[in-house]
Design an enzyme around this catalytic site. Structure first.
Site, short mmCIF file in Angstrom:
data_model
loop_
_atom_site.label_atom_id
_atom_site.label_comp_id
_atom_site.label_asym_id
_atom_site.label_seq_id
_atom_site.Cartn_x
_atom_site.Cartn_y
_atom_site.Cartn_z
N SER A 260 0.80 -1.31 -0.02
CA SER A 260 -0.04 -0.05 0.01
C SER A 260 0.79 1.18 -0.05
O SER A 260 0.33 2.30 -0.28
CB SER A 260 -0.79 -0.02 1.41
OG SER A 260 -1.67 -1.14 1.29
N HIS B 286 -2.74 -3.57 -6.47
CA HIS B 286 -3.16 -3.04 -5.24
C HIS B 286 -4.66 -3.28 -5.03
O HIS B 286 -5.32 -2.66 -5.83
CB HIS B 286 -2.98 -1.64 -4.95
CG HIS B 286 -3.24 -1.02 -3.44
ND1 HIS B 286 -3.83 -0.17 -3.36
CD2 HIS B 286 -2.86 -1.59 -2.51
CE1 HIS B 286 -3.92 0.17 -2.11
NE2 HIS B 286 -3.21 -0.60 -1.40
#
Ligand SMILES: NC(=O)c1ccc[n+]([C@@H]2O[C@H](COP(=O)([O-])OP(=O)(O)OC[C@H]3O[C@@H](n4cnc5c(N)ncnc54)[C@H](O)[C@@H]3O)[C@@H](O)[C@H]2O)c1
Length: 679
Positions: free
Chosen positions: A120, A141
């Site tokens: 992240s 992601h």
């Protein structure tokens, strides 16, 4: 990885086990690896308990759960992912742990294996540098919970190859994700404005601008969301908010840095207390500050080309479930108000400057325009992508006019030899924008609907008569106008997920973009009536057997099939054909005397009784006038040219949209079953 037959996921924690679940749910074999058996076990338990909840809610059958779990192999041995086409790492957010893992994966995996990170907060390029295959490293992601949240940020770093990006996007599609392509920048796209949204909430608390309930209420009202920032932090974890804002602050400056109040809450290790009274007098001020931060950061993202304005909006709508994306919000509140709220943030935080695109829009006094239809040319094939996955690529005025423009470009480009139409995300195209029809009825502007439909017809006819092969890539659901677009193409290539359907008579109207006309030309008026009257799904396999779909292949084989189809002759679209035996009872139900029976609420005869009763039951729920008009139109159209058939369909639009049942049907969509009166 042409078949993507095997994927590995490293880390069986919250994210890893969710990613594994989603991959297995979509039919792909997956290896779930963690460092200890007990962690692998915990991952399996997370997956099983979520799937069990799905069974209780009727989403999955128990057999399906068994199949899903059987596709997952748990392991603590990294060698088990050595031959995977793709490995996604979802281990602790710790740079050293990830560095070591990338080195190990690089040494273990096949030279072709693509390695992806679900980080992240770190740069993808840093991990790429640890390997001898930087061209095959990419960021994927996911958003919590990865089995439920459809958003996937796909992050190529500077030297990720085109081939790797293409395969990652294909993988996204294969496991049911809506992908947005984002630059390798701090926070990527969504967290870049979502984390400041959380942080700003805590700053307002710290500055005594308002109490928590007031801040929650303002956030919910401005972004039309179910949970405010404090409640969200309680659910996803305060440490994550601290970690993300700290990294953003370190990379981008004090505006992004963690507030003292958020740090203190993390140290106290307690959730936020949400109780208290909302102070209505403060809601507008708090709302404006949220807007200033989120819209300002979204505009900065676009300035830095981190993501397009359309993808930034998609990220907010799909990933965060906002009802509008930041740029759509800017258009809703107007550029002057947007500028004003962002200027207040610029004044408050010296390191945050006015984004260039906001200054430009303000100077032009114009709203943002969005591109929902993309054109890309690859190997002389033009790919026209309806790219509005958050609305299942529904057709509205903007989409149709952009589709027209992209098609014209592709048609006129001497470099292209074939034109392919496809939908982004799970659906091909789920019909037309119902809200637009409802608004036109309410505003006494059915003529606008007629004009919109006429333009659609003109475009579809050009697609059908184009000198180049036009191919619909039906690899997801299509309904109404979407099925009609596919039918207008000269050929259809489908995958097993492709389907068609005409739900219109169930919402008070008839298929208005040539669906009846073209479907009946393929399979005869009787079977066309069956599908238009009942709204039954036509699966890709059935459409293939009926000769409507030309080829049916697995997704991984689509590029090769398109190449072949682009080079083939395109004559004989409506050539006469045998209707396979299994469809004959359906056609018979809508033939001769049976038609009258059906339209007067009786069961057809001469076909199996249970089928007759089922058809009667389904048709009894449809709008009677829509059924009657569809019946008449299909009959008339059998004796007409395509052009005349189109005029016949257009001629009765005013009439059908003026019925009370059309209003009832259209305005009930997604809310309740409509109650038709036959008026
Ligand atoms: N939680 C979120 O909302 C979220 C969202 C997007 C991305 N992410 C990212 O996903 C990653 C994982 O987050 P999480 O919340 O699932 O963490 P987690 O702590 O729940 O799980 C991490 C797992 O990785 C395992 N692990 C650690 N080192 C390993 C190794 N060398 N080999 C194999 N397994 C190893 C751990 O045993 C643990 O089971 C992080 O990079 C995080 O930033 C998290």
């Amino acid at each position: 990885m042409s078949k993507i037959s095997k994927v590995g996921v490293i880390g069986a924690g919250n994210m890893g086990s969710g990613i594994v679940q989603k991959i297995a749910q979509e039919g792909i074999h997956v290896v779930m690896m963690d460092i200890k058996d007990e962690f692998v076990e915990r991952g399996f338990n997370n997956i099983k308990s979520l799937l069990q909840k799905g069974v209780e809610r009727g989403v999955f059958k128990p057999e399906r759960v068994q199949e899903i779990v059987a596709r997952i192999k748990g392991t603590t041995d990294i060698q088990d992912v050595a031959d995977a086409g793709l490995v996604v790492e979802a281990v602790f957010e710790d740079k050293q742990v990830k560095h070591d893992l990338f080195k190990q994966l690089d040494a273990t995996c096949d030279a072709k294996t693509i390695l992806a990170t679900n980080t992240s907060s770190f740069y993808v390029r840093e991990f790429a540098e640890k390997t001898g295959r930087p061209d095959r490293i990419i960021g994927l992601h996911y958003f919590y919970h990865p089995a439920m949240n459809r958003l996937l940020e796909v992050i190529p770093h500077e030297t990720t190859s085109k081939d790797t990006l293409g395969k990652a996007l294909l993988f996204a599609k294969l496991h049911g994700k809506d992908a947005i392509v984002v630059k390798d920048a701090p926070g990527f796209a969504v967290n870049r404005f979502f984390v400041p949204f959380l942080n700003e909430a805590t700053r307002m608390l710290e500055e005594n601008v308002a109490n928590i309930p007031t801040i929650e209420a303002a956030a919910k009202s401005v972004f039309r969301i179910g949970m405010g920032p404090f409640e969200l932090m309680n659910v996803t974890g305060i440490p994550i908010a601290i970690h993300s804002s700290t990294t953003l602050g370190n990379e981008l400056g004090p505006f992004y840095a963690t507030s003292e109040c958020l740090k203190a809450q993390g140290e106290a290790g307690k959730p936020w207390s949400l109780s208290g009274e909302v102070d209505e007098s403060k809601v507008a001020e708090v709302g404006d500050r949220f807007l200033g931060v989120c819209l300002g950061v979204a505009a900065a993202l676009a300035d830095e080309s981190v993501a397009s304005i359309e993808d930034t909006d998609r990220g907010a709508k799909i990933g965060l479930r906002w009802s509008l994306g930041p740029f759509e919000i800017m258009n809703r509140i107007g550029i002057d108000k947007t500028y004003k709220v962002v200027q207040a943030i610029v004044n408050r935080y010296p390191d945050f400057t006015m984004p260039r695109i906001l200054q430009e829009r303000k100077d032009m006094a114009k709203p943002f325009t969005f591109q929902f239809v993309d054109l890309e040319i690859k190997d002389r094939i033009a790919f026209i992508t309806l790219n509005r996955p958050e609305a299942m690529n529904a057709l509205n005025e903007t989409v149709v006019s952009q589709l027209d423009a992209r098609f014209t470009e592709a048609e006129e480009n001497p470099e292209t030899k074939a034109i392919v139409f496809q939908g982004a995300g799970k659906a091909f195209v789920a019909g037309a924008d119902i809200r637009y029809f409802v608004q036109n009825i309410k505003n006494n502007r059915i003529s606008d609907t007629v004009e919109f439909t006429r333009k659609g017809h003109e475009l579809f006819l050009r697609i059908e008569t184009c000198a180049k092969p036009t191919i619909a890539l039906l690899d997801g659901l299509s309904l109404g106008g979407g099925s009609e677009l596919a039918l207008a193409c000269k050929k259809i290539l489908a995958t097993p997920d492709g389907s068609m359907g005409f739900p219109e008579t169930g919402i008070g109207i008839y298929p208005g973009l040539g669906g009846m006309l073209r479907f009946a030309r393929h399979v005869g008026p009787e079977l066309a009536k069956y599908y238009v009257f009942t709204g039954a799904f036509i699966k890709a396999q059935d459409a293939l057997e009926l000769g409507i779909v030309n080829r049916l292949v697995d997704r991984a084989d689509v590029p090769a099939a398109l190449k072949d189809m682009a080079a083939e002759e395109t004559t004989g679209k409506y050539a006469k054909r045998e209707i396979p035996a299994k469809f004959q009872a359906l056609a018979k139900a809508c033939t001769g005397g049976n038609l009258e029976k059906l339209l007067s609420g009786k069961a057809p005869t001469g076909i199996p009784e249970d089928l007759a009763n089922k058809i009667k039951r389904i048709i009894s729920k449809k709008a009677p006038i829509a059924l009657k008009l569809a019946n008449e139109l299909i009959d008339q159209q059998t004796k007409m040219s395509i052009e005349e058939g189109i005029e016949a369909e257009l001629a009765r639009l005013q009439e059908i949209f003026s019925t009370a049942d059309a209003f009832e049907g259209l305005s009930s969509v997604g809310k309740k079953a409509p109650a038709f009166k036959g008026a």
